[in-house]
Design an enzyme around this catalytic site. Structure first.
Site, PDB file in Angstrom:
ATOM      1  N   CYS A  41      51.605  21.547 106.630  1.00 22.99           N
ATOM      2  CA  CYS A  41      52.783  21.572 107.495  1.00 22.99           C
ATOM      3  C   CYS A  41      53.165  23.034 107.747  1.00 22.99           C
ATOM      4  O   CYS A  41      53.754  23.676 106.896  1.00 22.99           O
ATOM      5  CB  CYS A  41      53.922  20.844 106.805  1.00 22.99           C
ATOM      6  SG  CYS A  41      55.309  20.582 107.882  1.00 22.99           S
TER       7      CYS A  41
ATOM      8  N   GLN B   7      35.592  25.054  92.122  1.00 27.50           N
ATOM      9  CA  GLN B   7      35.505  23.588  92.134  1.00 27.50           C
ATOM     10  C   GLN B   7      34.191  23.071  91.562  1.00 27.50           C
ATOM     11  O   GLN B   7      34.083  21.876  91.269  1.00 27.50           O
ATOM     12  CB  GLN B   7      35.681  23.050  93.570  1.00 27.50           C
ATOM     13  CG  GLN B   7      37.065  23.268  94.149  1.00 27.50           C
ATOM     14  CD  GLN B   7      38.163  22.476  93.421  1.00 27.50           C
ATOM     15  OE1 GLN B   7      37.893  21.546  92.651  1.00 27.50           O
ATOM     16  NE2 GLN B   7      39.406  22.842  93.654  1.00 27.50           N
TER      17      GLN B   7
ATOM     18  N   ASN C 192      36.711  22.601  98.131  1.00 25.39           N
ATOM     19  CA  ASN C 192      37.823  21.913  97.463  1.00 25.39           C
ATOM     20  C   ASN C 192      38.315  20.688  98.223  1.00 25.39           C
ATOM     21  O   ASN C 192      38.830  19.758  97.629  1.00 25.39           O
ATOM     22  CB  ASN C 192      38.979  22.886  97.228  1.00 25.39           C
ATOM     23  CG  ASN C 192      39.249  23.783  98.408  1.00 25.39           C
ATOM     24  OD1 ASN C 192      38.365  24.514  98.857  1.00 25.39           O
ATOM     25  ND2 ASN C 192      40.448  23.735  98.933  1.00 25.39           N
TER      26      ASN C 192
ATOM     27  N   THR D 183      47.009  43.992  78.444  1.00 23.01           N
ATOM     28  CA  THR D 183      46.833  43.244  77.189  1.00 23.01           C
ATOM     29  C   THR D 183      46.450  41.804  77.506  1.00 23.01           C
ATOM     30  O   THR D 183      47.026  41.174  78.390  1.00 23.01           O
ATOM     31  CB  THR D 183      48.137  43.310  76.354  1.00 23.01           C
ATOM     32  OG1 THR D 183      48.408  44.687  76.118  1.00 23.01           O
ATOM     33  CG2 THR D 183      48.000  42.584  75.035  1.00 23.01           C
TER      34      THR D 183
ATOM     35  N   SER E 178      38.228  29.038  87.526  1.00 25.11           N
ATOM     36  CA  SER E 178      39.670  28.895  87.314  1.00 25.11           C
ATOM     37  C   SER E 178      39.929  27.914  86.171  1.00 25.11           C
ATOM     38  O   SER E 178      39.391  26.789  86.186  1.00 25.11           O
ATOM     39  CB  SER E 178      40.326  28.375  88.598  1.00 25.11           C
ATOM     40  OG  SER E 178      41.680  28.080  88.347  1.00 25.11           O
ATOM     41  N   GLY E 179      40.754  28.316  85.219  1.00 22.99           N
ATOM     42  CA  GLY E 179      40.990  27.481  84.043  1.00 22.99           C
ATOM     43  C   GLY E 179      41.647  26.144  84.342  1.00 22.99           C
ATOM     44  O   GLY E 179      41.272  25.120  83.776  1.00 22.99           O
TER      45      GLY E 179
ATOM     46  N   THR F 232      42.090  32.800  92.122  1.00 19.49           N
ATOM     47  CA  THR F 232      42.397  33.716  93.226  1.00 19.49           C
ATOM     48  C   THR F 232      42.137  35.158  92.792  1.00 19.49           C
ATOM     49  O   THR F 232      41.538  35.940  93.538  1.00 19.49           O
ATOM     50  CB  THR F 232      43.880  33.540  93.655  1.00 19.49           C
ATOM     51  OG1 THR F 232      44.069  32.181  94.034  1.00 19.49           O
ATOM     52  CG2 THR F 232      44.232  34.456  94.806  1.00 19.49           C
TER      53      THR F 232
END
Ligand code: PLP
Length: 384
Positions: free
Chosen positions: A324, A178, A150, A236, A198-199, A72
């Site tokens: 939902c 993805q 995704n 850092t 993304s890891g 993100t």
């Protein structure tokens, strides 16, 4: 009860090899990589190694990789960097089926005065390329199109797209969260300017991501602070997690072949067997153009949430294609954009396999799911 995990597009387990290389940097080697002493300097060296490993997975050069906290953040950073580099341009383009990390940011920007083009997809989930090309203007600040979806696993032709967009002199970002680790990616064969990773989708922990920024791309930082990440992101470094994503990238490169062969075969087996045994079931998306690990299947006249709950009782973890919201079960924006009929979109389940998936697990799902659907249908007023 054994966990049968077929939700790898949501997140993946941390690979033991990844954890092993991370732990010393949480326990013993806690130096700050910016310090002048060698205790910190050694840590800086490990970060350089990790950067090179992530770069190698997509054939970039190490100085084109910046570390972030997640996919993100990579998406947000890329989009903010592009629009703030050209503040006079007020048009931005994306697709109708992006992850919320892009979709919601574009919706937010539309409220801030940006004109947003959401490119539609067809019934099979394929992008309307003519619509996209006809939308490109001199006022376009960025085009952001995901590499792979995704929910359905649909793959978009981002390499070709980037080439067309480059001829217009525009900036192209792709959310490859993805795609990385599931497809071979070579940024040198494309004109992609920025690419998000993304890891936790590639067996590193949650809380680490990366952004590829092609050399020469105009960039203004999102996090302003110290000189870390070549001045592109102050703060850092998350040392152990960076070392983790480096190792995960190295492993991902070695797993690509297995993804394209063993994992794809298991996915096909799951899909074929379920479609054979369960009437009124259909695949969402173009089966010719998908990630090797993903299948989205709609079971008509049942609620996806009910299926998930019943599978959960047996230890099976998957996802549904609805969310939902405010008490009503809305089909996902992806399935709606594809025009999947209401009765089918409601009963859609995403299975996403991974390198730890086994044949026994697939056999278990194939045995247990048909009676679950049959049972739920007997309770449905719409099932004849
Ligand atoms: N983009 C896509 C396509 C995703 O699937 C996800 C996560 O599911 C993200 C972005 C967000 O990644 P992260 O969870 O690392 O923020």
């Amino acid at each position: 009860m054994k966990t049968i995990y077929v939700d790898n597009n949501a997140t993946t387990r941390v690979a033991p090899e990844v954890l092993d290389v991370m732990l010393p940097y949480l326990k013993e080697f806690y130096g700050n990589p910016s310090s002048m002493h060698s205790f910190g300097g050694n840590v800086a060296h490990k970060i350089r190694e990790a950067r090179a490993k992530v770069a190698s997975l997509i054939n970039a050069s190490p100085d084109e990789i910046m570390f972030t906290s997640c996919g993100t953040e990579s998406d947000n950073t890329a989009i903010h960097a592009a629009i703030s580099s050209v503040p006079d341009k007020k048009h931005i383009i994306t697709s109708r089926v992006e992850h919320p990390a892009v979709k919601n940011l574009f919706e937010h920007l539309s409220k801030k005065g940006y004109r947003v083009t959401f490119v539609p997809v067809d019934r099979k989930g394929m992008l309307d390329l003519d619509y996209l090309y006809n939308s490109l203007t001199d006022d376009t600040a960025i085009v952001s199109i995901m590499w792979a979806n995704n929910e359905t696993g649909m793959i978009f032709p981002v390499q070709e797209l980037s080439q067309v967009i480059k001829t217009k002199g525009l900036v192209f970002h792709t959310d490859a969260v993805q795609a990385v680790g599931k497809l071979p990616i070579d940024v040198s064969k494309s004109e992609i300017d920025m690419l998000s990773i993304s890891g936790h989708k590639i067996h590193a922990p949650k809380g680490i991501g990366a952004l590829y920024v092609r050399k020469g791309t105009r960039f203004s930082p999102f996090l302003i602070g110290g000189h870390q990440e070549g001045g592109r992101r102050g703060g850092t470094e998350n040392v152990a997690y960076i070392i983790g994503i480096g190792k995960a990238s190295e492993l991902a490169a070695t797993h690509l072949e297995e993804m394209a062969t063993r994992v794809e075969k298991l996915r096909d087996k799951l899909e074929n067997e379920l479609l054979k045994r369960i009437p009124n079931a259909m695949i969402n998306g173009d089966t010719e153009n998908r990630l090797p690990n993903t299948t989205s299947i709609s079971f008509e006249y049942v609620e996806g949430e009910s299926i998930l709950l019943m599978m959960d009782e047996l230890g099976i973890c998957a996802s549904s294609g609805s969310a939902c919201t405010s008490g009503s079960l809305e089909p996902s924006h992806v399935l709606r954009a594809m025009g999947v009929p209401f009765t089918a979109a409601h009963g859609s389940i995403r299975f996403s396999l991974g390198i730890y998936s086994t044949e026994e697990e697939i056999d278990f799902i194939v045995e247990k799911l048909p009676p679950i659907i049959e049972n739920l249908r007997t309770m449905s007023p719409f099932w004849k």
